[in-house]
Write a protein that holds these residues in place. Sequence first.
Motif, short mmCIF file in Angstrom:
data_model
loop_
_atom_site.label_atom_id
_atom_site.label_comp_id
_atom_site.label_asym_id
_atom_site.label_seq_id
_atom_site.Cartn_x
_atom_site.Cartn_y
_atom_site.Cartn_z
N LEU A 173 0.82 -1.21 0.00
CA LEU A 173 0.00 0.00 0.00
C LEU A 173 0.86 1.26 0.00
O LEU A 173 0.50 2.26 -0.63
N ASP A 176 2.02 1.68 -3.53
CA ASP A 176 0.92 2.15 -4.38
C ASP A 176 0.64 3.63 -4.14
O ASP A 176 0.38 4.39 -5.08
N PHE A 207 -7.12 9.63 -2.37
CA PHE A 207 -8.03 8.69 -1.71
C PHE A 207 -8.80 7.84 -2.71
O PHE A 207 -8.91 6.62 -2.55
N ILE A 208 -9.33 8.46 -3.76
CA ILE A 208 -10.16 7.72 -4.72
C ILE A 208 -9.35 6.67 -5.48
O ILE A 208 -9.76 5.50 -5.55
N MET A 210 -6.59 5.18 -4.53
CA MET A 210 -6.18 4.16 -3.58
C MET A 210 -7.34 3.24 -3.23
O MET A 210 -7.15 2.03 -3.03
N THR A 211 -8.54 3.79 -3.12
CA THR A 211 -9.72 2.95 -2.85
C THR A 211 -9.95 1.96 -3.97
O THR A 211 -10.21 0.77 -3.74
N VAL A 212 -9.84 2.43 -5.22
CA VAL A 212 -10.02 1.54 -6.37
C VAL A 212 -8.94 0.46 -6.40
O VAL A 212 -9.22 -0.72 -6.66
N MET A 214 -7.25 -0.78 -3.83
CA MET A 214 -7.47 -1.75 -2.75
C MET A 214 -8.62 -2.70 -3.07
O MET A 214 -8.55 -3.89 -2.77
N LEU A 215 -9.69 -2.19 -3.69
CA LEU A 215 -10.81 -3.06 -4.05
C LEU A 215 -10.40 -4.07 -5.11
O LEU A 215 -10.76 -5.26 -5.04
N ASN A 216 -9.62 -3.63 -6.09
CA ASN A 216 -9.15 -4.55 -7.13
C ASN A 216 -8.22 -5.61 -6.55
O ASN A 216 -8.30 -6.80 -6.90
N SER A 218 -8.11 -6.71 -3.41
CA SER A 218 -8.87 -7.64 -2.56
C SER A 218 -9.60 -8.67 -3.40
O SER A 218 -9.69 -9.84 -3.02
#
Length: 271
Positions: A173, A176, A207-208, A210-212, A214-216, A218
């Motif tokens: 992370l 990234d 933030f946006i 990094m959220t995408v 992390m979802l990918n 996971s």
Amino acid sequence: MSGAKGRKKKKGIVYIPGDSLIHSLDPRTKLLLLIVFSIMSFLTMNLLVMSLIFACIMALAYTSGLFRKWMHSLRLVIPLILFVFIIDLFFSYEHSGIELFSAQIGFIHAYATEGSLYFSISMVIRLLIIAGFSFLFIMTTRYSDFVKSLQRMRVPHVISFSLGYALSSTTTLSRDANNVIDAQKSRGLEFDRGSPIKKMDKLLSLFIPMTVIMLNRSSQVSDAMQCRGYGNAKRPSLYRAPALGTDDVQVLVVLVLFLILVLTLIHFVFI
């Protein structure tokens, strides 16, 4: 070549490979050292004894070959150290000795004495003991070896796997986040300039993505776990399970002797 030279060094506290004594220790031994040092720091308020414990940790850091990097990592706790020192100095229940400072700041009365100064210094050293060996533990222990040692201690596999994945994800992370920041900077977005309020708006551009990401990730990890049949075995076997060696035994003997020395100083010398 210039791009390789211009690369930034890794930030944060990460594992650094080495062949020192503390690198070769079993993770369970280092975990026991962390627990014992932490408990010893709570057994006394004497500055000499606590300084002796911290000096022992410094000696371990020196033998690891990472002394400079370890000292540099302690800068991360400087804000916490300053906060603890100020709170314990001016708002401590210890009010013995000569009065050093007294002031009324609004409805708050700040009051410092020799006793509160002694107490605040001891709290700072206690914090350095716990944080110091915790950082040394992280810098000299592979997360995979630590997870294997937890499984050897009969820790539930779900807990050990979750902890191991969390530890391994911190480095990923961080990388990234640095990549996203570099990409946004190349598009003209400056994170270092502007007021804190404007910086909060800029953080949305971090933030946006990094959220995408992390979802990918996971989703990819979930698919990989299903393909490998995670959860089908009640007791998964370990490949190259950690085992205690002669170095671990010698360190444990020295630890017992050091613990006896500290307890002797606490109960018979510094009464």
